[in-house]
Design an enzyme around this catalytic site. Sequence first.
Site, PDB file in Angstrom:
ATOM      1  N   TYR A  56      38.283  37.476  43.749  1.00 11.91           N
ATOM      2  CA  TYR A  56      39.773  37.230  43.522  1.00 11.91           C
ATOM      3  C   TYR A  56      40.225  35.678  44.084  1.00 11.91           C
ATOM      4  O   TYR A  56      40.119  35.678  45.284  1.00 11.91           O
ATOM      5  CB  TYR A  56      40.392  38.281  44.486  1.00 11.91           C
ATOM      6  CG  TYR A  56      40.237  39.844  43.849  1.00 11.91           C
ATOM      7  CD1 TYR A  56      39.793  40.018  42.683  1.00 11.91           C
ATOM      8  CD2 TYR A  56      40.562  40.947  44.722  1.00 11.91           C
ATOM      9  CE1 TYR A  56      39.550  41.488  42.469  1.00 11.91           C
ATOM     10  CE2 TYR A  56      40.481  42.304  44.571  1.00 11.91           C
ATOM     11  CZ  TYR A  56      39.841  42.526  43.170  1.00 11.91           C
ATOM     12  OH  TYR A  56      39.669  43.608  42.763  1.00 11.91           O
ATOM     13  N   HIS A 125      30.931  45.569  42.659  1.00  7.55           N
ATOM     14  CA  HIS A 125      32.222  45.457  41.784  1.00  7.55           C
ATOM     15  C   HIS A 125      32.110  45.851  40.389  1.00  7.55           C
ATOM     16  O   HIS A 125      32.922  46.454  39.834  1.00  7.55           O
ATOM     17  CB  HIS A 125      32.558  44.028  41.783  1.00  7.55           C
ATOM     18  CG  HIS A 125      34.067  43.733  41.432  1.00  7.55           C
ATOM     19  ND1 HIS A 125      34.906  42.589  42.061  1.00  7.55           N
ATOM     20  CD2 HIS A 125      35.010  44.579  40.964  1.00  7.55           C
ATOM     21  CE1 HIS A 125      36.023  42.760  41.575  1.00  7.55           C
ATOM     22  NE2 HIS A 125      35.949  43.777  40.970  1.00  7.55           N
ATOM     23  N   SER A 204      44.548  50.012  40.597  1.00 14.67           N
ATOM     24  CA  SER A 204      45.538  50.095  39.471  1.00 14.67           C
ATOM     25  C   SER A 204      46.409  51.520  39.434  1.00 14.67           C
ATOM     26  O   SER A 204      46.524  51.717  38.199  1.00 14.67           O
ATOM     27  CB  SER A 204      45.158  49.532  38.169  1.00 14.67           C
ATOM     28  OG  SER A 204      44.632  48.168  38.328  1.00 14.67           O
ATOM     29  N   PRO A 205      46.795  51.927  40.534  1.00 15.57           N
ATOM     30  CA  PRO A 205      47.178  53.309  40.668  1.00 15.57           C
ATOM     31  C   PRO A 205      48.685  53.299  40.016  1.00 15.57           C
ATOM     32  O   PRO A 205      49.005  54.377  39.733  1.00 15.57           O
ATOM     33  CB  PRO A 205      47.466  53.813  42.102  1.00 15.57           C
ATOM     34  CG  PRO A 205      47.639  52.331  43.005  1.00 15.57           C
ATOM     35  CD  PRO A 205      46.673  51.331  42.088  1.00 15.57           C
ATOM     36  N   LEU A 206      49.409  52.407  39.829  1.00  8.04           N
ATOM     37  CA  LEU A 206      50.579  51.986  39.203  1.00  8.04           C
ATOM     38  C   LEU A 206      50.459  51.324  37.844  1.00  8.04           C
ATOM     39  O   LEU A 206      51.470  51.106  37.219  1.00  8.04           O
ATOM     40  CB  LEU A 206      51.534  50.981  39.883  1.00  8.04           C
ATOM     41  CG  LEU A 206      51.612  51.428  41.530  1.00  8.04           C
ATOM     42  CD1 LEU A 206      52.439  50.539  42.373  1.00  8.04           C
ATOM     43  CD2 LEU A 206      52.385  52.907  41.565  1.00  8.04           C
ATOM     44  N   GLY A 207      49.430  51.700  37.147  1.00 11.60           N
ATOM     45  CA  GLY A 207      49.214  51.376  35.913  1.00 11.60           C
ATOM     46  C   GLY A 207      49.456  49.593  35.911  1.00 11.60           C
ATOM     47  O   GLY A 207      50.184  49.516  34.851  1.00 11.60           O
ATOM     48  N   ARG A 208      48.917  49.094  36.663  1.00  7.81           N
ATOM     49  CA  ARG A 208      49.318  47.637  36.867  1.00  7.81           C
ATOM     50  C   ARG A 208      50.713  47.337  36.773  1.00  7.81           C
ATOM     51  O   ARG A 208      51.274  46.426  36.096  1.00  7.81           O
ATOM     52  CB  ARG A 208      48.320  46.717  35.522  1.00  7.81           C
ATOM     53  CG  ARG A 208      46.970  47.072  35.890  1.00  7.81           C
ATOM     54  CD  ARG A 208      46.216  46.038  34.931  1.00  7.81           C
ATOM     55  NE  ARG A 208      44.892  46.372  34.999  1.00  7.81           N
ATOM     56  CZ  ARG A 208      43.842  45.898  35.582  1.00  7.81           C
ATOM     57  NH1 ARG A 208      44.211  44.703  36.275  1.00  7.81           N
ATOM     58  NH2 ARG A 208      42.593  46.180  35.870  1.00  7.81           N
ATOM     59  N   GLY A 209      51.401  48.221  37.319  1.00  5.22           N
ATOM     60  CA  GLY A 209      53.019  47.958  37.269  1.00  5.22           C
ATOM     61  C   GLY A 209      53.702  48.616  36.281  1.00  5.22           C
ATOM     62  O   GLY A 209      54.896  48.975  36.281  1.00  5.22           O
TER      63      GLY A 209
END
Length: 329
Positions: A56, A125, A204-209
């Site tokens: 990152y 990863h 990404s639990p928020l679907g990448r936003g």
Amino acid sequence: MNRRQLGTAPFDVSAIGLGCMGMSEFYGPTNDDESLEVLHAAADLGIDFFDTSDMYGSGHNEKLLAKFTSGSDLPVRIATKFGIVRQQSGGYARGLNNSKGYMKKACEASLRRLKRDVIDLYYVHRIDPQAPIEETTGALAELVEEGKILSFGYSEISSENLERACAVHPVAAVQSEYSLWTRDAEKSVLPCCEKHNVAFVAYSPLGRGMLTGAYKTPGELHQEDARHNLPRFHPENFSENVNLVSVVADISNRLDLKPAQVALAWLMSQKANIIPIPGTRHIQYLTENAEAASVKLDQQILDELDRAIPPGAARGERYTEEGFKGVQM
Ligand SMILES: NC(=O)c1ccc[n+]([C@@H]2O[C@H](COP(=O)([O-])OP(=O)(O)OC[C@H]3O[C@@H](n4cnc5c(N)ncnc54)[C@H](OP(=O)(O)O)[C@@H]3O)[C@@H](O)[C@H]2O)c1
């Protein structure tokens, strides 16, 4: 903040962690001072599980976490990763390397950047098909023996390889994409995690936003935002996906919650070993997300979400071909 045991690791963590990736790259411009404020606010909210990777910002993210933790006695757990080798700094093209020699050097480099003596959780990863999983797991077990890492896990591993890894050494966690619009893990990886007492860290639990209802068109994302490259965010899929996930915002309005809280509470209700790590650069979002740890959704609401967004309903792949390198699920 509730806590969840990190599988077979010798510690537990806040039930919701903080994904730090966006503080270095991928989701548009970043600001270290603001990111440090978010990191300190997270600690104040009881979040002690911070997720990073050596890739990152090509090391920037780990150094940022060192600025946050060094010189203080904050009781934080840091998870970092190795195994994706960028062809050029900042670029997306990548190779994979899980070899023992590379792992050991990468671990030392992460320890230096993080300014720590030990990494709490060290992930592979992406799985390198050239490296037998037994050898990779054996090398990770050596790092535990040497006191360089407390525990280890794998990102985007198949249940077959997880079985093989668990036969060599206890695995603390699997970190893979999981949310209302990405359900691949349900088929075999989540059951395998339960069987071997492995925590499932949902990235990404928020679907990448997307699940937050914050975006209606691709134009709302910064021009340098890497989500423009992801098929689900391509113009031909974007509005279909906005419509698909609109049920999350509808339900949140009915329950007087935020959409992100509904999306995170749905995830945490699936299994007791699931630990979501939403990413954010905003204290307001961070606070909303942290509050989701104590939200319980009725079965009726869970069923409504499952009916409205069944597995496979999202339009477009979750990665490009290059992004799928080393993804096994
Ligand atoms: N293992 C892997 O291969 C892998 C891959 C991807 C990610 N990850 C890890 O998982 C973490 C989280 O995933 P992610 O960042 O990709 O996706 P995410 O958590 O699903 O979504 C992040 C996006 O949602 C926005 N957001 C967060 N909370 C919000 C809220 N309450 N309301 C409205 N918008 C909100 C963020 O905005 P702002 O940033 O503008 O605040 C950001 O744009 C990453 O940081 C990384 O540590 C791992």
